[in-house]
Design a protein around this motif. Sequence first.
Motif, PDB file in Angstrom:
ATOM      1  N   MET A 169      42.414  28.836  33.975  1.00 38.17           N
ATOM      2  CA  MET A 169      43.995  29.100  34.207  1.00 38.17           C
ATOM      3  C   MET A 169      44.247  29.681  35.914  1.00 38.17           C
ATOM      4  SD  MET A 169      45.994  32.701  31.871  1.00 38.17           S
ATOM      5  CE  MET A 169      45.885  31.342  30.457  1.00 38.17           C
ATOM      6  N   LEU A 170      43.700  30.733  36.271  1.00 42.23           N
ATOM      7  CA  LEU A 170      43.189  30.149  37.519  1.00 42.23           C
ATOM      8  C   LEU A 170      44.006  28.839  38.562  1.00 42.23           C
ATOM      9  CD1 LEU A 170      43.089  31.457  40.327  1.00 42.23           C
ATOM     10  CD2 LEU A 170      40.834  31.560  40.212  1.00 42.23           C
ATOM     11  N   ASP A 171      43.304  28.504  37.600  1.00 39.90           N
ATOM     12  CA  ASP A 171      42.750  26.453  38.290  1.00 39.90           C
ATOM     13  C   ASP A 171      44.472  25.957  38.598  1.00 39.90           C
ATOM     14  OD1 ASP A 171      40.984  24.683  40.252  1.00 39.90           O
ATOM     15  OD2 ASP A 171      41.990  23.850  38.536  1.00 39.90           O
ATOM     16  N   CYS A 172      44.846  26.676  36.833  1.00 41.33           N
ATOM     17  CA  CYS A 172      46.028  25.501  36.798  1.00 41.33           C
ATOM     18  C   CYS A 172      46.884  26.524  38.111  1.00 41.33           C
ATOM     19  CB  CYS A 172      46.199  25.619  35.404  1.00 41.33           C
ATOM     20  SG  CYS A 172      45.224  24.808  34.692  1.00 41.33           S
ATOM     21  N   ILE A 173      47.465  28.202  37.933  1.00 42.96           N
ATOM     22  CA  ILE A 173      48.133  28.399  38.796  1.00 42.96           C
ATOM     23  C   ILE A 173      47.875  27.569  39.614  1.00 42.96           C
ATOM     24  CG2 ILE A 173      48.663  30.890  39.550  1.00 42.96           C
ATOM     25  CD1 ILE A 173      47.452  31.693  37.407  1.00 42.96           C
ATOM     26  N   ARG A 174      46.956  27.779  40.390  1.00 38.25           N
ATOM     27  CA  ARG A 174      46.850  27.757  41.776  1.00 38.25           C
ATOM     28  C   ARG A 174      46.663  25.782  41.914  1.00 38.25           C
ATOM     29  NH1 ARG A 174      40.559  29.172  43.434  1.00 38.25           N
ATOM     30  NH2 ARG A 174      40.122  28.156  41.715  1.00 38.25           N
ATOM     31  N   ASP A 175      47.196  25.054  41.360  1.00 39.96           N
ATOM     32  CA  ASP A 175      47.668  24.050  40.978  1.00 39.96           C
ATOM     33  C   ASP A 175      49.571  23.604  41.372  1.00 39.96           C
ATOM     34  OD1 ASP A 175      47.950  20.742  41.024  1.00 39.96           O
ATOM     35  OD2 ASP A 175      48.026  21.757  39.192  1.00 39.96           O
ATOM     36  N   ALA A 176      50.006  24.736  40.107  1.00 37.09           N
ATOM     37  CA  ALA A 176      51.012  25.053  40.203  1.00 37.09           C
ATOM     38  C   ALA A 176      51.941  25.522  41.946  1.00 37.09           C
ATOM     39  CB  ALA A 176      51.481  25.859  38.805  1.00 37.09           C
ATOM     40  N   GLN A 177      51.527  26.235  42.318  1.00 36.83           N
ATOM     41  CA  GLN A 177      51.451  26.469  43.717  1.00 36.83           C
ATOM     42  C   GLN A 177      51.532  25.612  44.118  1.00 36.83           C
ATOM     43  OE1 GLN A 177      48.950  29.798  46.115  1.00 36.83           O
ATOM     44  NE2 GLN A 177      51.185  31.092  46.218  1.00 36.83           N
ATOM     45  N   ALA A 178      49.773  24.844  45.123  1.00 41.55           N
ATOM     46  CA  ALA A 178      50.242  23.616  46.136  1.00 41.55           C
ATOM     47  C   ALA A 178      51.358  22.372  44.857  1.00 41.55           C
ATOM     48  CB  ALA A 178      48.824  23.073  45.483  1.00 41.55           C
ATOM     49  N   ARG A 179      51.979  22.198  44.085  1.00 42.79           N
ATOM     50  CA  ARG A 179      52.863  21.359  43.673  1.00 42.79           C
ATOM     51  C   ARG A 179      54.852  21.991  43.625  1.00 42.79           C
ATOM     52  NH1 ARG A 179      53.114  20.307  38.613  1.00 42.79           N
ATOM     53  NH2 ARG A 179      51.075  21.196  38.153  1.00 42.79           N
ATOM     54  N   GLY A 180      54.645  23.033  44.064  1.00 46.37           N
ATOM     55  CA  GLY A 180      56.072  23.865  44.353  1.00 46.37           C
ATOM     56  C   GLY A 180      56.488  24.242  42.721  1.00 46.37           C
ATOM     57  N   LEU A 181      55.950  24.809  41.809  1.00 45.74           N
ATOM     58  CA  LEU A 181      56.959  25.033  40.798  1.00 45.74           C
ATOM     59  C   LEU A 181      56.651  26.918  41.021  1.00 45.74           C
ATOM     60  CD1 LEU A 181      55.065  22.560  38.901  1.00 45.74           C
ATOM     61  CD2 LEU A 181      54.719  23.721  37.256  1.00 45.74           C
ATOM     62  N   ARG A 182      58.058  27.219  40.818  1.00 42.97           N
ATOM     63  CA  ARG A 182      58.410  28.566  40.607  1.00 42.97           C
ATOM     64  C   ARG A 182      57.894  29.804  39.692  1.00 42.97           C
ATOM     65  NH1 ARG A 182      65.471  30.310  39.949  1.00 42.97           N
ATOM     66  NH2 ARG A 182      64.448  32.274  40.191  1.00 42.97           N
ATOM     67  N   HIS A 183      58.314  29.050  38.294  1.00 48.66           N
ATOM     68  CA  HIS A 183      56.957  29.953  37.387  1.00 48.66           C
ATOM     69  C   HIS A 183      56.117  29.165  36.558  1.00 48.66           C
ATOM     70  CE1 HIS A 183      61.066  32.416  37.619  1.00 48.66           C
ATOM     71  NE2 HIS A 183      59.957  33.344  37.990  1.00 48.66           N
ATOM     72  N   TYR A 184      55.220  30.429  36.372  1.00 52.00           N
ATOM     73  CA  TYR A 184      54.194  29.415  35.549  1.00 52.00           C
ATOM     74  C   TYR A 184      53.815  30.606  34.235  1.00 52.00           C
ATOM     75  CZ  TYR A 184      50.245  26.323  33.933  1.00 52.00           C
ATOM     76  OH  TYR A 184      49.559  25.345  33.948  1.00 52.00           O
ATOM     77  N   TYR A 185      53.942  29.974  33.846  1.00 45.89           N
ATOM     78  CA  TYR A 185      54.245  31.509  31.905  1.00 45.89           C
ATOM     79  C   TYR A 185      52.557  30.489  31.029  1.00 45.89           C
ATOM     80  CZ  TYR A 185      59.289  31.476  32.429  1.00 45.89           C
ATOM     81  OH  TYR A 185      60.364  31.406  32.967  1.00 45.89           O
ATOM     82  N   LEU A 186      52.317  31.781  31.008  1.00 46.55           N
ATOM     83  CA  LEU A 186      51.010  31.725  30.215  1.00 46.55           C
ATOM     84  C   LEU A 186      50.656  32.338  29.072  1.00 46.55           C
ATOM     85  CD1 LEU A 186      49.524  34.038  33.410  1.00 46.55           C
ATOM     86  CD2 LEU A 186      49.416  31.886  33.184  1.00 46.55           C
ATOM     87  N   GLY A 187      51.393  32.171  28.267  1.00 44.96           N
ATOM     88  CA  GLY A 187      51.883  32.664  26.872  1.00 44.96           C
ATOM     89  C   GLY A 187      52.096  34.086  26.558  1.00 44.96           C
ATOM     90  N   THR A 188      51.828  35.191  25.804  1.00 46.55           N
ATOM     91  CA  THR A 188      52.203  35.915  24.644  1.00 46.55           C
ATOM     92  C   THR A 188      50.866  36.849  25.330  1.00 46.55           C
ATOM     93  OG1 THR A 188      50.726  35.592  22.927  1.00 46.55           O
ATOM     94  CG2 THR A 188      52.731  35.409  23.290  1.00 46.55           C
ATOM     95  N   VAL A 189      51.111  38.119  25.043  1.00 51.00           N
ATOM     96  CA  VAL A 189      49.913  39.035  26.557  1.00 51.00           C
ATOM     97  C   VAL A 189      50.380  40.327  24.585  1.00 51.00           C
ATOM     98  CG1 VAL A 189      49.203  41.198  27.634  1.00 51.00           C
ATOM     99  CG2 VAL A 189      50.210  38.963  27.872  1.00 51.00           C
ATOM    100  N   TYR A 190      49.201  40.236  23.630  1.00 46.36           N
ATOM    101  CA  TYR A 190      48.854  41.305  22.419  1.00 46.36           C
ATOM    102  C   TYR A 190      47.584  41.367  22.142  1.00 46.36           C
ATOM    103  CZ  TYR A 190      54.249  40.051  21.022  1.00 46.36           C
ATOM    104  OH  TYR A 190      55.166  39.475  21.022  1.00 46.36           O
ATOM    105  N   GLY A 191      47.953  42.574  22.213  1.00 39.13           N
ATOM    106  CA  GLY A 191      46.604  43.225  22.062  1.00 39.13           C
ATOM    107  C   GLY A 191      45.266  42.985  23.642  1.00 39.13           C
ATOM    108  N   GLU A 192      44.220  43.916  23.391  1.00 44.20           N
ATOM    109  CA  GLU A 192      43.889  43.992  24.290  1.00 44.20           C
ATOM    110  C   GLU A 192      42.874  43.256  24.840  1.00 44.20           C
ATOM    111  OE1 GLU A 192      40.929  47.088  24.776  1.00 44.20           O
ATOM    112  OE2 GLU A 192      42.573  48.835  24.213  1.00 44.20           O
ATOM    113  N   LYS A 193      42.683  42.358  23.892  1.00 48.19           N
ATOM    114  CA  LYS A 193      42.119  40.346  24.089  1.00 48.19           C
ATOM    115  C   LYS A 193      43.103  39.371  25.986  1.00 48.19           C
ATOM    116  CE  LYS A 193      38.942  39.872  19.999  1.00 48.19           C
ATOM    117  NZ  LYS A 193      38.910  39.094  18.750  1.00 48.19           N
TER     118      LYS A 193
END
Length: 225
Positions: A169-193
């Motif tokens: 996930m970290l690597d894909c966020i860094r790649d999104a930043q290098a390509r100039g994307l504005r937002h990168y969505y990570l899915g849901t945040v339900y539960g401690e996991k």
Amino acid sequence: MKHIAEPARDFAMYVPPGIEYIKREPADSAAAVYGSGYLPYSGTKNLLNVFYRARSARVVVPQFILTSENRRIAKKFDGIFSTSHIKGPPPREATEFCLSYFKERHGIDAMPRERLEIVFAQVTNTTIYRSKDMVVAYVVSIEDGECGHYWYSFYDTAYARQSLGMWLMLDCIRDAQARGLRHYYLGTVYGEKALYKTNFAPLEWWDGTEWSGDVAALKERARLD
């Protein structure tokens, strides 16, 4: 975006009660759909381009900075794998790899073949990670213009206890930043996991009405799920 009734569920997936569903129409950009708090739905056979409103999280990519936890994970895997990018879903030979990953990590019912086919039918981009000539991981995403969505990762479970999933996930966020994307969505945040997603900054989440930067409140809600 056209509002629709809740589809009959064929596959197990967590969707809170009272959630809104929409059908994405050809004129709807991904940025508009995701920016309204929707995520792609894959719980019904042969149903494509349906989205549901959820407690979604996204990284504000231009301002993304490494946290101390990000740096710790980066040191473990940076420079180890080769990376390639393809348009569309993974190649056909990846299917068994992906099914095996979900069976081992989440149980046989979490991602049956029919559900994986629904996911792959909507994927626009795939990132493939290799160690020498061996595939280590696939990440499938939906991208359109200024935004991207990290939908699923599938990886060699020999790395499961080494936090490879978080590094992907970290690597894909860094790649999104290098390509100039504005937002990168990570899915849901339900539960401690799902709280590992709060290790990325700056993070925003859909609170049911708008995007909030109150990560402490997000953690509290997730722990109460």
